[in-house]
Scaffold this motif. Sequence first.
Motif, mmCIF file in Angstrom:
data_model
loop_
_atom_site.group_PDB
_atom_site.id
_atom_site.type_symbol
_atom_site.label_atom_id
_atom_site.label_comp_id
_atom_site.label_asym_id
_atom_site.label_seq_id
_atom_site.Cartn_x
_atom_site.Cartn_y
_atom_site.Cartn_z
ATOM 1 N N TRP A 42 0.827 -1.206 0.000
ATOM 2 C CA TRP A 42 0.000 0.000 0.000
ATOM 3 C C TRP A 42 0.862 1.257 0.000
ATOM 4 O O TRP A 42 0.557 2.238 -0.686
ATOM 5 C CB TRP A 42 -0.939 -0.005 1.208
ATOM 6 N N LEU A 43 1.949 1.245 0.763
ATOM 7 C CA LEU A 43 2.855 2.398 0.764
ATOM 8 C C LEU A 43 3.493 2.587 -0.612
ATOM 9 O O LEU A 43 3.681 3.722 -1.075
ATOM 10 C CB LEU A 43 3.939 2.201 1.826
ATOM 11 N N ALA B 277 1.006 4.259 -2.884
ATOM 12 C CA ALA B 277 0.909 5.689 -2.573
ATOM 13 C C ALA B 277 2.115 6.442 -3.113
ATOM 14 O O ALA B 277 1.983 7.543 -3.674
ATOM 15 C CB ALA B 277 0.793 5.892 -1.056
ATOM 16 N N ALA B 278 3.318 5.867 -2.973
ATOM 17 C CA ALA B 278 4.523 6.499 -3.505
ATOM 18 C C ALA B 278 4.492 6.555 -5.022
ATOM 19 O O ALA B 278 4.964 7.530 -5.637
ATOM 20 C CB ALA B 278 5.765 5.739 -3.029
ATOM 21 N N THR C 122 2.227 9.384 -6.038
ATOM 22 C CA THR C 122 2.901 10.656 -5.789
ATOM 23 C C THR C 122 3.981 10.921 -6.827
ATOM 24 O O THR C 122 4.210 12.071 -7.219
ATOM 25 C CB THR C 122 3.528 10.657 -4.380
ATOM 26 N N THR D 164 7.193 13.921 0.525
ATOM 27 C CA THR D 164 6.107 12.947 0.597
ATOM 28 C C THR D 164 6.486 11.651 -0.096
ATOM 29 O O THR D 164 6.371 10.556 0.494
ATOM 30 C CB THR D 164 4.827 13.533 -0.031
ATOM 31 N N ARG D 165 6.938 11.755 -1.362
ATOM 32 C CA ARG D 165 7.254 10.533 -2.113
ATOM 33 C C ARG D 165 8.393 9.760 -1.463
ATOM 34 O O ARG D 165 8.297 8.548 -1.218
ATOM 35 C CB ARG D 165 7.610 10.902 -3.548
ATOM 36 N N ASN D 166 9.483 10.447 -1.157
ATOM 37 C CA ASN D 166 10.629 9.753 -0.584
ATOM 38 C C ASN D 166 10.384 9.333 0.863
ATOM 39 O O ASN D 166 10.939 8.337 1.334
ATOM 40 C CB ASN D 166 11.874 10.625 -0.685
ATOM 41 N N LEU E 142 7.464 8.241 1.912
ATOM 42 C CA LEU E 142 6.709 6.996 1.754
ATOM 43 C C LEU E 142 7.634 5.833 1.424
ATOM 44 O O LEU E 142 7.486 4.728 1.969
ATOM 45 C CB LEU E 142 5.657 7.163 0.650
ATOM 46 N N LEU E 143 8.604 6.077 0.544
ATOM 47 C CA LEU E 143 9.540 5.013 0.172
ATOM 48 C C LEU E 143 10.421 4.619 1.357
ATOM 49 O O LEU E 143 10.691 3.421 1.575
ATOM 50 C CB LEU E 143 10.414 5.463 -1.002
ATOM 51 N N CYS F 199 9.690 4.922 4.567
ATOM 52 C CA CYS F 199 8.837 4.171 5.505
ATOM 53 C C CYS F 199 8.602 2.754 5.003
ATOM 54 O O CYS F 199 8.630 1.790 5.782
ATOM 55 C CB CYS F 199 7.514 4.887 5.703
ATOM 56 N N ALA F 200 8.371 2.606 3.695
ATOM 57 C CA ALA F 200 8.149 1.273 3.118
ATOM 58 C C ALA F 200 9.387 0.401 3.277
ATOM 59 O O ALA F 200 9.277 -0.791 3.611
ATOM 60 C CB ALA F 200 7.785 1.406 1.640
#
Length: 428
Positions: free
Chosen positions: A347-348, A351-352, A355, A380-382, A384-385, A387-388
């Motif tokens: 899911w992350l 979302a990335a 974005t 935001t994009r990085n 999310l990455l 965190c993933a």
Amino acid sequence: MSTSITAAARRRPRPLLGLAAAWLLSRALMLWLLVHDDARPLGLGGVSREVHHLYFHWYGILVHGAFPVGDPMWQYPPGAGLVLLSPALLPGVTYFQGFVALTLLTDLAVLLALLRTGLRTGRSLRGAALWIGGLPLLLHLPLARYDVQVTAFAVISLLALTRSPRACGALAGLGALVKVWPALVLIGTPRGRDSRRAWASAALAAAALLTLLATLFRTPFDFLRQQGGRGVQIESLGGTVLGLARRAGWPGRTRYQFGAREFVGPYVHQVATVSLALTVLAFGLLLVWRLRARHWTTATPSDAALAAVLLFTVTSRVISPQYMVWLVGLAAVCLTSRHTTQRPVAWLILAATATSTVVYPALYIEVMRSSWTGCLLMLTRNGLLACAAVLSLVRLWRATAKRPEAVVPPREPRPGSSRLPDDRLSVS
């Protein structure tokens, strides 16, 4: 493959028909966007320019038996040359048309492989659904880059592991000669004979192809010089730091070089060095995980592959939007197994991916200017990455570091085989 899917379609017609319709509609939309790329319907145009000009230019050099020499844009292993030559297999069409047609066929091959695996007992069609829905989040970009072809090597390699470790290794080795990272899919192969077979097959396949390319083409290793000279791309994690520093008064600027928009100025080299150090640290963490892992489920190889590629992507000096194709493909393989630990990671990644489309092509001008909008997008994009990547490794580590409370006894393997059925758990 088509026979088994056809037989399953008679038993489960609705899900398969829905997935087929979704693939056709989404790919038709991607093609429409590609055809209207110059009209810039969704921001910055020129997404297809790379195939029209750069790939076609390299094709003209490759057909004369040489790899590009001294070209700062050529940073790919020699196997990439075969992918760029492949449109010649389709007579009567332009290079661009042939490239897009083969990309779509490869996309379909990945889907069929995911469907075939997902229809087995104990498996899931969620992986096929993720591939169908995840790729269009990048709009038409996947059709104008060769990352779908590279991802196909990794996806089919992982799906082949339970049936043929040698085929798994050979595909990973061939993929590594196209874009290096598919070699990472072998990081999670279970210890023992199958792992040795996979790694040996990967080495033999890569060596054989490399020998062939070195015989047929001149200057196959010039890409190493260009790859070593790369700096910090504005879309990377390090680039996000430099973009924020630019807002705070750092005097650096951006320049188009090595096929990407990169930062130039003071401290860029230090940021690049930190990125390389983080990559080495990520590699070390993966080695420690493998040494300490105590048991594997059938999902562990794909879960480990996703964690490895996420870590190497996040710590890289370059994070181009097409890299998301890799992560979507590996996440799709993970979701074919009911034992996977990577569902929240998938899911992350989605979302990335969404974005990334806002970053490029929609608002790429803002990112190049390091405006507050551009910096927020990259955070935001990085973020999310990042965190993933952390979540992926943590969930993988926890799932493999302790023995399960209950283990389903495996079925008897075939004589001379150490492989386990798809829906069983192995304990070492």
